[in-house]
Design a protein around this motif. Sequence first.
Motif, PDB file in Angstrom:
ATOM      1  N   TYR A  66       0.797  -1.237   0.000  1.00 57.16           N
ATOM      2  CA  TYR A  66       0.000   0.000   0.000  1.00 57.16           C
ATOM      3  C   TYR A  66       0.826   1.281   0.000  1.00 57.16           C
ATOM      4  CZ  TYR A  66      -3.479  -3.547   0.857  1.00 57.16           C
ATOM      5  OH  TYR A  66      -4.264  -4.660   0.736  1.00 57.16           O
TER       6      TYR A  66
ATOM      7  N   PHE B 267      -5.468  -0.885  -5.300  1.00 53.97           N
ATOM      8  CA  PHE B 267      -6.414  -1.612  -4.440  1.00 53.97           C
ATOM      9  C   PHE B 267      -7.816  -1.030  -4.565  1.00 53.97           C
ATOM     10  CE2 PHE B 267      -8.750  -2.416  -0.514  1.00 53.97           C
ATOM     11  CZ  PHE B 267      -8.909  -3.783  -0.676  1.00 53.97           C
TER      12      PHE B 267
ATOM     13  N   ILE C 260      -9.232  -2.470  -7.520  1.00 51.78           N
ATOM     14  CA  ILE C 260      -9.627  -3.868  -7.269  1.00 51.78           C
ATOM     15  C   ILE C 260     -11.029  -3.934  -6.660  1.00 51.78           C
ATOM     16  CG2 ILE C 260      -9.182  -5.857  -5.730  1.00 51.78           C
ATOM     17  CD1 ILE C 260      -6.164  -5.381  -6.197  1.00 51.78           C
TER      18      ILE C 260
ATOM     19  N   GLY D  65     -13.524  -5.232   6.182  1.00 53.81           N
ATOM     20  CA  GLY D  65     -12.641  -5.434   5.028  1.00 53.81           C
ATOM     21  C   GLY D  65     -12.002  -6.796   4.943  1.00 53.81           C
ATOM     22  N   SER D  66     -12.200  -7.639   5.969  1.00 52.26           N
ATOM     23  CA  SER D  66     -11.507  -8.932   6.017  1.00 52.26           C
ATOM     24  C   SER D  66      -9.992  -8.755   6.011  1.00 52.26           C
ATOM     25  CB  SER D  66     -11.945  -9.857   4.873  1.00 52.26           C
ATOM     26  OG  SER D  66     -11.727 -11.206   5.231  1.00 52.26           O
ATOM     27  N   THR D  67      -9.531  -7.644   6.532  1.00 53.21           N
ATOM     28  CA  THR D  67      -8.095  -7.449   6.717  1.00 53.21           C
ATOM     29  C   THR D  67      -7.538  -8.553   7.616  1.00 53.21           C
ATOM     30  OG1 THR D  67      -8.487  -5.083   6.579  1.00 53.21           O
ATOM     31  CG2 THR D  67      -6.347  -5.772   7.435  1.00 53.21           C
TER      32      THR D  67
ATOM     33  N   TYR E  11      -9.051 -12.956  -7.218  1.00 51.89           N
ATOM     34  CA  TYR E  11      -7.644 -12.568  -7.021  1.00 51.89           C
ATOM     35  C   TYR E  11      -6.831 -12.709  -8.313  1.00 51.89           C
ATOM     36  CZ  TYR E  11      -8.864 -12.330  -2.162  1.00 51.89           C
ATOM     37  OH  TYR E  11      -9.461 -11.976  -0.980  1.00 51.89           O
TER      38      TYR E  11
ATOM     39  N   THR F   6      -5.209  -6.945 -10.361  1.00 47.64           N
ATOM     40  CA  THR F   6      -4.565  -7.606  -9.225  1.00 47.64           C
ATOM     41  C   THR F   6      -3.115  -7.976  -9.565  1.00 47.64           C
ATOM     42  OG1 THR F   6      -6.740  -8.482  -8.622  1.00 47.64           O
ATOM     43  CG2 THR F   6      -4.837  -9.393  -7.455  1.00 47.64           C
TER      44      THR F   6
ATOM     45  N   PHE G 232      -1.199  -4.868  -9.141  1.00 48.31           N
ATOM     46  CA  PHE G 232      -1.086  -4.617  -7.692  1.00 48.31           C
ATOM     47  C   PHE G 232       0.046  -5.463  -7.099  1.00 48.31           C
ATOM     48  CE2 PHE G 232      -2.835  -6.010  -3.429  1.00 48.31           C
ATOM     49  CZ  PHE G 232      -2.821  -4.783  -2.788  1.00 48.31           C
TER      50      PHE G 232
ATOM     51  N   MET H 106      -1.123 -15.379  -2.945  1.00 48.17           N
ATOM     52  CA  MET H 106      -0.608 -14.663  -4.119  1.00 48.17           C
ATOM     53  C   MET H 106       0.907 -14.841  -4.157  1.00 48.17           C
ATOM     54  SD  MET H 106      -2.969 -11.387  -4.944  1.00 48.17           S
ATOM     55  CE  MET H 106      -1.837 -10.214  -4.229  1.00 48.17           C
TER      56      MET H 106
ATOM     57  N   GLU I  85       1.215 -12.741  -0.462  1.00 53.27           N
ATOM     58  CA  GLU I  85       0.029 -12.509   0.381  1.00 53.27           C
ATOM     59  C   GLU I  85      -0.715 -13.801   0.671  1.00 53.27           C
ATOM     60  OE1 GLU I  85      -3.365 -10.160  -1.200  1.00 53.27           O
ATOM     61  OE2 GLU I  85      -3.371  -9.090   0.701  1.00 53.27           O
TER      62      GLU I  85
ATOM     63  N   SER J   7      -4.680 -14.760   2.047  1.00 55.45           N
ATOM     64  CA  SER J   7      -5.985 -14.208   2.381  1.00 55.45           C
ATOM     65  C   SER J   7      -6.855 -15.391   2.840  1.00 55.45           C
ATOM     66  CB  SER J   7      -6.577 -13.499   1.157  1.00 55.45           C
ATOM     67  OG  SER J   7      -7.739 -12.783   1.513  1.00 55.45           O
TER      68      SER J   7
END
Length: 323
Positions: A42, A50, A53, A164-166, A209, A216, A219, A255, A283, A285
């Motif tokens: 970020y 993002f 996305i 956000g499901s962070t 994704y 993506t 990103f 990812m 990443e 998720s």
Amino acid sequence: MLHPNARELLSERFALDDDEFAIAVLDGLSRPQKTLPCRFFYDSRGSELFEEITRLPEYYPTRTETAILETHAAEMADGVPDGGVLVEFGSGSSIKTEILLGELPRLGGYVAIDVSQSALGGAKQRLVSRFPTLDVRPVIGDFSHPVALPADLAGRHKTGFFPGSTIGNLTPAAAQRLLRVFRALLSPGGRLIVGVDLKKDARKLVLAYNDSAGVTAAFNLNLLARINREVGGSFDLDAFRHEAIYNPRDGRIEMHLVSRRDQDVAVAGRRFRFRTGETIHTENSYKYSVRQFQDVARAAGWTPARVWADANDLFSVHELITR
Ligand code: AVJ
């Protein structure tokens, strides 16, 4: 050697941040499975990508969670007593928060915690113009480390908000530890509203994704551009490709950046060797069933209460309370 507090005082958007990035990159690229921490996605370009996305047809989480919040905001708000405080972890632009705030006319204050001073400033301006009596308290900080809340709000009832499901970026063990930190910060009597992406058909997950427009991919590859610029790297972005896979054993999307050929890359004067097909894991998720996430919450000392989801069970929003 810096005094421990000096790092805190100097950290945001400063030289020590570059330092932290460089250290993490060199450490991550030195491992047998090369890895880079996803929080470094970020930078300003990464944040733009993002945002893009979140508007993609394949990326269902943002629009689904927003619809759940819009449908159930009044129920989510009914657990907040008059004069209580809303504390958001990683508030960014506070777009989703605005949905809840519309149902909280007697809120005692909104504490917005984020690493980006500019995002906090922009959000405050927008919120104060829509809710002129709202007491907005920006706090610059990283939600993953305990942050001190404004002292004058310490005695208020606190509801945490973590959309956000962070939380899906963390392993379940790390998610449990973070939920414990939140519980300590929000106690006594605290409450948490947290967004969690749900397990579903692997094909739908992978498409979310690995979108057809390649946003993506851009990103993911932007991380290499950031290393080139900020840490002195020689990554050829055309020599790597984006990959997103669903790992059913761990229940997570992974990812990766896959090396298209045997190559050497220099970073900060050090040389890293890549074999054809070798990856940098960028990443995770994690995806949960409602029950799996409630088990993690319980293990962190919370009591799961209401759960809201969309009609297709794509995404969930959990209410956790203190018994
Ligand atoms: C911001 C962590 C929720 O995992 O879905 C989106 C980040 N990565 N597309 C997610 C992300 C690739 C996103 N979170």
